[in-house]
Design a protein around this motif. Sequence first.
Motif, mmCIF file in Angstrom:
data_model
loop_
_atom_site.group_PDB
_atom_site.id
_atom_site.type_symbol
_atom_site.label_atom_id
_atom_site.label_comp_id
_atom_site.label_asym_id
_atom_site.label_seq_id
_atom_site.Cartn_x
_atom_site.Cartn_y
_atom_site.Cartn_z
ATOM 1 N N SER A 1 -6.258 15.841 12.460
ATOM 2 C CA SER A 1 -5.799 14.802 13.397
ATOM 3 C C SER A 1 -6.499 13.492 13.044
ATOM 4 O O SER A 1 -7.542 13.482 12.401
ATOM 5 C CB SER A 1 -6.150 15.207 14.834
ATOM 6 N N LYS A 2 -5.926 12.398 13.516
ATOM 7 C CA LYS A 2 -6.529 11.089 13.263
ATOM 8 C C LYS A 2 -7.786 10.879 14.109
ATOM 9 O O LYS A 2 -8.513 9.933 13.882
ATOM 10 C CB LYS A 2 -5.509 9.973 13.510
ATOM 11 N N SER A 3 -8.042 11.776 15.059
ATOM 12 C CA SER A 3 -9.283 11.699 15.841
ATOM 13 C C SER A 3 -10.352 12.627 15.243
ATOM 14 O O SER A 3 -11.372 12.901 15.866
ATOM 15 C CB SER A 3 -9.023 12.001 17.324
ATOM 16 N N ALA B 1 -2.449 18.271 23.946
ATOM 17 C CA ALA B 1 -2.488 17.466 22.721
ATOM 18 C C ALA B 1 -2.855 16.029 23.050
ATOM 19 O O ALA B 1 -2.261 15.414 23.936
ATOM 20 C CB ALA B 1 -1.136 17.534 22.010
ATOM 21 N N GLY B 2 -3.887 15.523 22.342
ATOM 22 C CA GLY B 2 -4.314 14.142 22.540
ATOM 23 C C GLY B 2 -5.305 13.944 23.667
ATOM 24 O O GLY B 2 -5.789 12.846 23.884
ATOM 25 N N GLU B 3 -5.629 15.025 24.404
ATOM 26 C CA GLU B 3 -6.559 14.924 25.529
ATOM 27 C C GLU B 3 -7.924 15.499 25.141
ATOM 28 O O GLU B 3 -8.024 16.389 24.315
ATOM 29 C CB GLU B 3 -6.014 15.701 26.741
ATOM 30 N N TYR C 1 -11.059 15.736 20.884
ATOM 31 C CA TYR C 1 -9.683 15.739 21.377
ATOM 32 C C TYR C 1 -8.918 16.941 20.845
ATOM 33 O O TYR C 1 -9.068 17.311 19.685
ATOM 34 C CB TYR C 1 -8.968 14.451 20.945
ATOM 35 N N PRO D 1 -5.861 18.697 19.292
ATOM 36 C CA PRO D 1 -4.675 18.320 18.520
ATOM 37 C C PRO D 1 -3.437 19.123 18.933
ATOM 38 O O PRO D 1 -2.354 18.878 18.431
ATOM 39 C CB PRO D 1 -5.080 18.633 17.073
ATOM 40 N N LYS E 1 2.039 19.560 19.437
ATOM 41 C CA LYS E 1 0.979 19.147 18.514
ATOM 42 C C LYS E 1 0.967 17.624 18.436
ATOM 43 O O LYS E 1 2.004 16.990 18.566
ATOM 44 C CB LYS E 1 1.245 19.661 17.093
ATOM 45 N N THR E 2 -0.226 17.064 18.176
ATOM 46 C CA THR E 2 -0.295 15.641 17.856
ATOM 47 C C THR E 2 0.145 15.500 16.394
ATOM 48 O O THR E 2 0.373 16.501 15.714
ATOM 49 C CB THR E 2 -1.734 15.089 18.013
ATOM 50 N N GLU E 3 0.211 14.279 15.917
ATOM 51 C CA GLU E 3 0.526 14.064 14.505
ATOM 52 C C GLU E 3 -0.589 14.692 13.679
ATOM 53 O O GLU E 3 -1.761 14.364 13.852
ATOM 54 C CB GLU E 3 0.620 12.569 14.207
ATOM 55 N N THR F 1 -1.378 21.537 22.337
ATOM 56 C CA THR F 1 -1.263 21.918 23.743
ATOM 57 C C THR F 1 -1.142 23.427 23.802
ATOM 58 O O THR F 1 -0.330 24.006 23.073
ATOM 59 C CB THR F 1 -0.021 21.265 24.392
#
Length: 126
Positions: free
Chosen positions: A10-12, A53-55, A70, A72, A109-111, A74
């Motif tokens: 993930s980008k995070s 996702a994203g949280e 975070y 990536p 899913k996130t990117e 759900t």
Amino acid sequence: MKVSEGLLYSKSHEWVKFIDDTTALVGLTDYAQSELGGIVFVNLPEDGDEVAAGEVFADVESVKAVSDVYSPVTGTVEEINEELLDSPELINDSPYEAWFVKVSGITEKTELLSADEYAEFCKSEE
């Protein structure tokens, strides 16, 4: 910085290893742990908790700061890596083996980036 083939990123700066279509392990990347410095504490969710996702689903405390981790994906936390609670430095020692949670019932899913895409992304962050 080490990037492991066969994982998604993930980008995070979390990595994802899919066990099957709806189950995955999630951890922090080598880039993230090197930026954080020595990790001294990790706060994980509990089995059965929902992650989105994203949280934010966890946090790590290093000698530098406390940082959010975070999700990536759900889904539902099926298992946590109890070993990290007693030995958070494992995240620094082997970030791609020191998974945080096993998430099942993944619906979103996130990117997510391939190893090559993630390596390029990290270069752009420097």
